[in-house]
Design a protein around this motif. Sequence first.
Motif, PDB file in Angstrom:
ATOM      1  N   UNK B 111      21.692 -37.834  14.733  1.00  0.00           N
ATOM      2  CA  UNK B 111      21.186 -36.531  14.445  1.00  0.00           C
ATOM      3  C   UNK B 111      21.494 -35.812  13.027  1.00  0.00           C
ATOM      4  N   UNK B 112      22.940 -36.193  12.762  1.00  0.00           N
ATOM      5  CA  UNK B 112      23.467 -35.556  11.497  1.00  0.00           C
ATOM      6  C   UNK B 112      22.936 -36.097  10.362  1.00  0.00           C
ATOM      7  N   UNK B 113      22.651 -37.572  10.388  1.00  0.00           N
ATOM      8  CA  UNK B 113      22.583 -38.428   9.178  1.00  0.00           C
ATOM      9  C   UNK B 113      21.645 -37.841   8.142  1.00  0.00           C
ATOM     10  N   UNK B 114      20.315 -37.693   8.805  1.00  0.00           N
ATOM     11  CA  UNK B 114      19.274 -37.335   7.805  1.00  0.00           C
ATOM     12  C   UNK B 114      19.534 -36.076   6.871  1.00  0.00           C
ATOM     13  N   UNK B 129      24.513 -27.649  13.753  1.00  0.00           N
ATOM     14  CA  UNK B 129      23.145 -27.313  13.923  1.00  0.00           C
ATOM     15  C   UNK B 129      22.766 -28.533  14.993  1.00  0.00           C
ATOM     16  N   UNK B 130      23.376 -29.845  14.800  1.00  0.00           N
ATOM     17  CA  UNK B 130      23.200 -30.978  15.471  1.00  0.00           C
ATOM     18  C   UNK B 130      23.692 -30.893  17.065  1.00  0.00           C
ATOM     19  N   UNK B 131      24.889 -30.201  17.087  1.00  0.00           N
ATOM     20  CA  UNK B 131      25.305 -29.933  18.422  1.00  0.00           C
ATOM     21  C   UNK B 131      24.500 -29.127  19.082  1.00  0.00           C
ATOM     22  N   UNK B 132      23.912 -27.882  18.437  1.00  0.00           N
ATOM     23  CA  UNK B 132      22.893 -27.003  18.895  1.00  0.00           C
ATOM     24  C   UNK B 132      21.822 -27.809  19.470  1.00  0.00           C
ATOM     25  N   UNK B 133      21.505 -28.418  18.867  1.00  0.00           N
ATOM     26  CA  UNK B 133      19.960 -29.223  19.073  1.00  0.00           C
ATOM     27  C   UNK B 133      20.178 -30.302  20.207  1.00  0.00           C
ATOM     28  N   UNK B 134      21.296 -30.960  20.280  1.00  0.00           N
ATOM     29  CA  UNK B 134      21.725 -31.816  21.457  1.00  0.00           C
ATOM     30  C   UNK B 134      21.896 -30.978  22.659  1.00  0.00           C
ATOM     31  N   UNK B 157      15.298 -37.993  24.201  1.00  0.00           N
ATOM     32  CA  UNK B 157      15.602 -36.474  23.823  1.00  0.00           C
ATOM     33  C   UNK B 157      16.451 -36.575  22.747  1.00  0.00           C
ATOM     34  N   UNK B 158      17.279 -37.678  22.469  1.00  0.00           N
ATOM     35  CA  UNK B 158      18.109 -37.764  21.182  1.00  0.00           C
ATOM     36  C   UNK B 158      17.220 -37.493  20.114  1.00  0.00           C
ATOM     37  N   UNK B 159      16.098 -38.768  20.625  1.00  0.00           N
ATOM     38  CA  UNK B 159      15.318 -38.792  19.097  1.00  0.00           C
ATOM     39  C   UNK B 159      14.450 -37.616  18.886  1.00  0.00           C
ATOM     40  N   UNK B 160      14.137 -36.723  19.834  1.00  0.00           N
ATOM     41  CA  UNK B 160      13.607 -35.373  19.618  1.00  0.00           C
ATOM     42  C   UNK B 160      14.563 -34.577  18.608  1.00  0.00           C
ATOM     43  N   UNK B 161      15.798 -34.366  19.283  1.00  0.00           N
ATOM     44  CA  UNK B 161      16.803 -33.573  18.290  1.00  0.00           C
ATOM     45  C   UNK B 161      16.920 -34.156  16.882  1.00  0.00           C
ATOM     46  N   UNK B 162      16.881 -35.682  16.700  1.00  0.00           N
ATOM     47  CA  UNK B 162      16.942 -36.353  15.245  1.00  0.00           C
ATOM     48  C   UNK B 162      15.884 -35.486  14.460  1.00  0.00           C
ATOM     49  N   UNK B 163      14.515 -35.663  15.210  1.00  0.00           N
ATOM     50  CA  UNK B 163      13.313 -35.216  14.421  1.00  0.00           C
ATOM     51  C   UNK B 163      13.704 -33.898  13.883  1.00  0.00           C
ATOM     52  N   UNK B 164      14.178 -32.982  15.074  1.00  0.00           N
ATOM     53  CA  UNK B 164      14.414 -31.571  14.918  1.00  0.00           C
ATOM     54  C   UNK B 164      15.178 -31.303  13.601  1.00  0.00           C
ATOM     55  N   UNK B 165      16.290 -32.136  13.771  1.00  0.00           N
ATOM     56  CA  UNK B 165      17.415 -31.781  12.660  1.00  0.00           C
ATOM     57  C   UNK B 165      16.935 -31.513  11.261  1.00  0.00           C
TER      58      UNK B 165
END
Lengths: 300, 253
Positions: B111-114, B129-134, B157-165
């Motif tokens: 989630x953080x990398x991008x 932000x990543x922690x909040x999304x997760x 669900x992680x993939x959704x959080x990653x896209x939202x990051x």
Amino acid sequence: MNVRHPSERPALKIIEHRHYGRWFSALVVLLLLGFFASSVANNPNFEWDVVLQNLTEDSILSGVMMTIKLTCISVLLGFAGGTVLAFMRLSANPVLAWVSWVYIWFFRAVPMLVQLFLWYNIATLYPKLSLTLPFYGEIWSVKTNQLISPFSAAVIALVMHQSAYAAEIIRAGIQSVSIGQLEAAKALGYRPSQIFRRTVLPQAMRAILPPAGNEVIGQLKTTAVVSVIALQDVLYSAQIIYQRTYEVVPLLLVATAWYLLMTSVLSIGQYYVEAFYSRGNVPDKQKWFRFKSKKIESSS
Amino acid sequence: MSESIKLRGICKQFSGKTILHNIDLDMEAGSVTVILGPSGSGKSTLLRCINHLEKVDSGTVHIGQELIGYRQKGNYLVELPEAKSARQRQKIGMVFQQFNLFPHRTVLQNVMDAPQRIRNESTSVVRSRATALLTQVGLAHRINAWPRELSGGQQQRVAIARALSMQPEVMLFDEPTSALDPELVGDVLQVMKNLAQSGMTMVVVTHEIGFAREVADNIVFMDQGNIVESGNSHSLLDNPQHPRLREFLSSVL
């Protein structure tokens, strides 16, 4: 396992199947090994004292350094060139793909020993190398023989050879990464160079490392052919000594011992590099790495 | 935050076979559009044209005012270099059927990398932000797991959080629940429903009619590369006009 039964009845004890065959076969193999070891130790023809004497001889040590130097240079340049060739081979540009294919075809086909002689004798084909600009004339030239020493001929031949093999290994690694990974990275907005460095390469490494380890060890041993053009690697240093003393076998054993040692160091290194790149994929190899990721939690 | 999507005259062929016939479609900012259709109807291809993952043969895609994947020069559309397209894709989140999490990075790193690498945002900002999304997707307790240790539903669900990051303006979902065990579908749909309520523009290719009825503003029904019928989700589901749609609905319900 000793699991206590909850009821009053005593738990029935389980006796696992005894593998007598395993004990017997282990015994036989150990016995045979023992016979072999004692024959090696007690056979005076091995001349172990001569082996020990020569193991750290100055000329042998400088031969070892030469072998290490040739291996390092040819592996580093070979894999760098191999990466470029792999990219050319996978490129959408048909000219680059074809050129790469022909290069790999040629340098995999010609035996290392033949290449070594060819490069060593390149001066008969091109006696002089020069850089010429149109309308200006020659700006720099050198006699080929001044450039081609046994060392440079060996380096060129080893790098050409290594890069052709490395190219195929790297190509296989890149192709092993699923298209979904590329698309996910693309969709997030990574630039092509970032996609390669952050997504493709780390995953390709898992497929690249085992055959690359083979290649590096193979290359270490391939460097032994340079003795034919009188370059003093560990084998040629040993040969120089035994041509004087006629202690052929003990000195070949000296060379063998050094090859074993160098290969062992490489194998151990390979284990750790593989463990690093298999993170997230192989459960038992990632323990030390996971320890690191646990720390993030406590700090956040 | 959210932007509208405008498709005009999208045509696409694969090796001589027409996949998309001249598709026009408008999606308002903050709306949820579900694309239904049998497999091979072109719905996934249409979705992938929106972020230029798939090149169109002709037609245009606009997110808000911005033309995606091309720049107009007189009567020509000149394809953008990959680096420019990459910049546009940052604003278009996408979720795949097969999740496609990066297996060599932990959940948190995924989630953080991008945002860290692409936008050079500071680690502390990205981490919070990543922690909040997760947390939003219900996976705060798994941030240090590897993707392979999660169930399919958790991975999605992680993939959704990653896209939202990357704080996208629109979100594309390509059959997000099709690879999941039935009991895991609900959690993913719930996350998507919450996202819809937050006002995100969403385009969802799915077979989940229940989700379409409950969450979608509009439904588009595609067959053989054409939009057969489209409109308000309730009227379309309750009162389908086209016989092909009626046939489809009776087979999936």
